[in-house]
Design a protein around this motif. Sequence first.
Motif, mmCIF file in Angstrom:
data_model
loop_
_atom_site.group_PDB
_atom_site.id
_atom_site.type_symbol
_atom_site.label_atom_id
_atom_site.label_comp_id
_atom_site.label_asym_id
_atom_site.label_seq_id
_atom_site.Cartn_x
_atom_site.Cartn_y
_atom_site.Cartn_z
ATOM 1 N N THR A 167 0.839 -1.206 0.000
ATOM 2 C CA THR A 167 0.000 0.000 0.000
ATOM 3 C C THR A 167 0.875 1.258 0.000
ATOM 4 O O THR A 167 0.675 2.175 -0.801
ATOM 5 C CB THR A 167 -0.902 -0.010 1.263
ATOM 6 O OG1 THR A 167 -1.649 -1.222 1.261
ATOM 7 C CG2 THR A 167 -1.821 1.201 1.298
ATOM 8 N N THR A 205 9.072 -8.614 -4.210
ATOM 9 C CA THR A 205 9.467 -10.002 -4.513
ATOM 10 C C THR A 205 8.242 -10.921 -4.438
ATOM 11 O O THR A 205 8.135 -11.872 -5.204
ATOM 12 C CB THR A 205 10.601 -10.489 -3.585
ATOM 13 O OG1 THR A 205 10.345 -10.059 -2.254
ATOM 14 C CG2 THR A 205 11.930 -9.966 -4.039
ATOM 15 N N SER A 254 6.343 -20.236 4.308
ATOM 16 C CA SER A 254 7.799 -20.268 4.507
ATOM 17 C C SER A 254 8.481 -19.351 3.499
ATOM 18 O O SER A 254 7.888 -18.981 2.483
ATOM 19 C CB SER A 254 8.362 -21.670 4.264
ATOM 20 O OG SER A 254 7.590 -22.622 4.901
ATOM 21 N N ARG A 290 14.648 -10.144 3.479
ATOM 22 C CA ARG A 290 13.860 -10.742 4.556
ATOM 23 C C ARG A 290 14.723 -11.551 5.497
ATOM 24 O O ARG A 290 14.207 -12.116 6.472
ATOM 25 C CB ARG A 290 12.841 -11.692 3.948
ATOM 26 C CG ARG A 290 11.497 -11.077 3.672
ATOM 27 C CD ARG A 290 10.671 -12.144 2.985
ATOM 28 N NE ARG A 290 9.320 -12.152 3.443
ATOM 29 C CZ ARG A 290 8.346 -11.478 2.837
ATOM 30 N NH1 ARG A 290 8.578 -10.716 1.808
ATOM 31 N NH2 ARG A 290 7.122 -11.565 3.292
ATOM 32 N N ARG A 338 -8.449 -9.137 3.862
ATOM 33 C CA ARG A 338 -8.000 -9.196 2.478
ATOM 34 C C ARG A 338 -8.229 -10.582 1.886
ATOM 35 O O ARG A 338 -8.558 -10.728 0.713
ATOM 36 C CB ARG A 338 -6.513 -8.825 2.387
ATOM 37 C CG ARG A 338 -6.057 -8.657 0.937
ATOM 38 C CD ARG A 338 -4.587 -8.316 0.838
ATOM 39 N NE ARG A 338 -3.761 -9.407 1.299
ATOM 40 C CZ ARG A 338 -2.452 -9.339 1.452
ATOM 41 N NH1 ARG A 338 -1.826 -8.214 1.187
ATOM 42 N NH2 ARG A 338 -1.764 -10.371 1.872
ATOM 43 N N ARG A 365 3.341 -17.181 8.760
ATOM 44 C CA ARG A 365 4.073 -16.034 8.196
ATOM 45 C C ARG A 365 4.549 -15.108 9.311
ATOM 46 O O ARG A 365 5.669 -14.570 9.251
ATOM 47 C CB ARG A 365 3.169 -15.257 7.227
ATOM 48 C CG ARG A 365 2.960 -15.986 5.896
ATOM 49 C CD ARG A 365 1.685 -15.542 5.205
ATOM 50 N NE ARG A 365 1.743 -14.201 4.665
ATOM 51 C CZ ARG A 365 0.646 -13.518 4.289
ATOM 52 N NH1 ARG A 365 -0.553 -14.048 4.413
ATOM 53 N NH2 ARG A 365 0.780 -12.301 3.792
HETATM 54 P P1 AP5 Z 1 -0.511 -4.550 2.153
HETATM 55 O O1 AP5 Z 1 -0.147 -3.199 1.708
HETATM 56 O O2 AP5 Z 1 -0.848 -5.585 1.145
HETATM 57 O O3 AP5 Z 1 0.598 -5.111 3.175
HETATM 58 P P2 AP5 Z 1 1.940 -5.886 2.871
HETATM 59 O O4 AP5 Z 1 2.883 -5.516 3.958
HETATM 60 O O5 AP5 Z 1 2.355 -5.646 1.463
HETATM 61 O O6 AP5 Z 1 1.404 -7.370 3.095
HETATM 62 P P3 AP5 Z 1 1.755 -8.692 2.315
HETATM 63 O O7 AP5 Z 1 0.719 -9.696 2.693
HETATM 64 O O8 AP5 Z 1 1.972 -8.437 0.869
HETATM 65 O O9 AP5 Z 1 3.108 -9.048 3.012
HETATM 66 P P4 AP5 Z 1 3.961 -10.317 2.948
HETATM 67 O O10 AP5 Z 1 5.260 -9.842 3.436
HETATM 68 O O11 AP5 Z 1 3.378 -11.453 3.689
HETATM 69 O O12 AP5 Z 1 3.845 -10.754 1.424
HETATM 70 P P5 AP5 Z 1 4.868 -10.825 0.235
HETATM 71 O O13 AP5 Z 1 4.080 -10.742 -0.988
HETATM 72 O O14 AP5 Z 1 6.010 -9.905 0.432
HETATM 73 O O15 AP5 Z 1 -1.721 -4.404 3.190
HETATM 74 C C1 AP5 Z 1 -2.353 -5.545 3.737
HETATM 75 C C2 AP5 Z 1 -3.868 -5.281 3.854
HETATM 76 O O16 AP5 Z 1 -4.076 -4.245 4.802
HETATM 77 C C3 AP5 Z 1 -4.494 -4.808 2.531
HETATM 78 O O17 AP5 Z 1 -5.777 -5.344 2.418
HETATM 79 C C4 AP5 Z 1 -4.540 -3.283 2.698
HETATM 80 O O18 AP5 Z 1 -5.579 -2.699 1.959
HETATM 81 C C5 AP5 Z 1 -4.748 -3.133 4.206
HETATM 82 N N1 AP5 Z 1 -4.155 -1.913 4.740
HETATM 83 C C6 AP5 Z 1 -2.994 -1.297 4.346
HETATM 84 N N2 AP5 Z 1 -2.763 -0.189 5.073
HETATM 85 C C7 AP5 Z 1 -3.788 -0.109 5.966
HETATM 86 C C8 AP5 Z 1 -4.107 0.827 6.990
HETATM 87 N N3 AP5 Z 1 -3.337 1.889 7.240
HETATM 88 N N4 AP5 Z 1 -5.223 0.601 7.728
HETATM 89 C C9 AP5 Z 1 -6.028 -0.483 7.474
HETATM 90 N N5 AP5 Z 1 -5.780 -1.395 6.507
HETATM 91 C C10 AP5 Z 1 -4.673 -1.208 5.760
HETATM 92 O O19 AP5 Z 1 5.453 -12.313 0.398
HETATM 93 C C11 AP5 Z 1 4.617 -13.447 0.233
HETATM 94 C C12 AP5 Z 1 5.454 -14.705 0.298
HETATM 95 O O20 AP5 Z 1 6.393 -14.724 -0.788
HETATM 96 C C13 AP5 Z 1 6.340 -14.897 1.540
HETATM 97 O O21 AP5 Z 1 5.611 -15.466 2.618
HETATM 98 C C14 AP5 Z 1 7.424 -15.829 1.004
HETATM 99 O O22 AP5 Z 1 6.954 -17.147 0.902
HETATM 100 C C15 AP5 Z 1 7.629 -15.289 -0.398
HETATM 101 N N6 AP5 Z 1 8.675 -14.245 -0.443
HETATM 102 C C16 AP5 Z 1 8.501 -12.940 -0.835
HETATM 103 N N7 AP5 Z 1 9.647 -12.256 -0.736
HETATM 104 C C17 AP5 Z 1 10.581 -13.131 -0.274
HETATM 105 C C18 AP5 Z 1 11.952 -13.005 0.071
HETATM 106 N N8 AP5 Z 1 12.601 -11.832 -0.040
HETATM 107 N N9 AP5 Z 1 12.590 -14.114 0.546
HETATM 108 C C19 AP5 Z 1 11.962 -15.292 0.657
HETATM 109 N N10 AP5 Z 1 10.654 -15.481 0.372
HETATM 110 C C20 AP5 Z 1 9.967 -14.408 -0.092
#
Ligand code: AP5
Length: 193
Positions: free
Chosen positions: A16, A32, A58, A90, A129, A146
């Motif tokens: 966001t 990523t 994971s 991460r 979400r 997570r």
């Molecule tokens: P949002 O903005 O989507 O939050 P986010 O921090 O981006 O959450 P993610 O679920 O994308 O984080 P993540 O770290 O688990 O996922 P990622 O894709 O990186 O907001 C979340 C919700 O809250 C939305 O509905 C939004 O509208 C709402 N919201 C936002 N602000 C708000 C506010 N102020 N008030 C109220 N509501 C609000 O990773 C996914 C997976 O990919 C990992 O688990 C892992 O398996 C893999 N992966 C990704 N990167 C790596 C890496 N570098 N190394 C290893 N594995 C990786």
Amino acid sequence: MFNIVIFGAPGSGKGTQSENLIKHYGLFHISTGDVLRSHIARGTELGKTAESYISKGSLIPDELMISILADILDNTPEARDGVIFDGFPRTIPQAQALNTMLAERGAKVDAVVGLQVDDEELITRLLKRGQDSGRSDDNLETINKRLEVYHSQTLPLQEFYQKQGDFLGIKGTGTVEEIFDRIKAAIKEKCGR
Ligand code: AP5
Ligand code: MG
């Protein structure tokens, strides 16, 4: 290059707030998680590997994740002026690899924006979400995994970046606009822009 890492737990608002950062600073965005989900959607080999980790909550192994990121940096001309890194690094090895990759380009991490939100609020946001995200990891069991992975493997990076003098802790609750105002003010104070 001007490089910002947006750091925080699952659901803390990295995606966001990245949208606001892209508009404000005109930087290239690398999530990523989005990169991996796009591979899953296209059914690539990498996508099949990634899905097996993501659906369990994971992390993808460091070596694989680092090579994916290096490939993007090498092959994306738009990333030359600077990047918003969302969801990377991460782990400590990923952060060390990022320092090396940027140093090779005569650049560095300029600021790490750490969004701080408590677990209860994170779970509420992600379950909400999950009602329509279609993400295989937005269910209570995987959300809990997570969060556990975040606390054990990713949170140590806060100290890593504090030691480096780059960590900007930001209260991640309130409206999206309020949070972005805090982010802008903190970056301005640290980086003068
Ligand atoms: P949002 O903005 O989507 O939050 P986010 O921090 O981006 O959450 P993610 O679920 O994308 O984080 P993540 O770290 O688990 O996922 P990622 O894709 O990186 O907001 C979340 C919700 O809250 C939305 O509905 C939004 O509208 C709402 N919201 C936002 N602000 C708000 C506010 N102020 N008030 C109220 N509501 C609000 O990773 C996914 C997976 O990919 C990992 O688990 C892992 O398996 C893999 N992966 C990704 N990167 C790596 C890496 N570098 N190394 C290893 N594995 C990786
Ligand atoms: Mg995200």
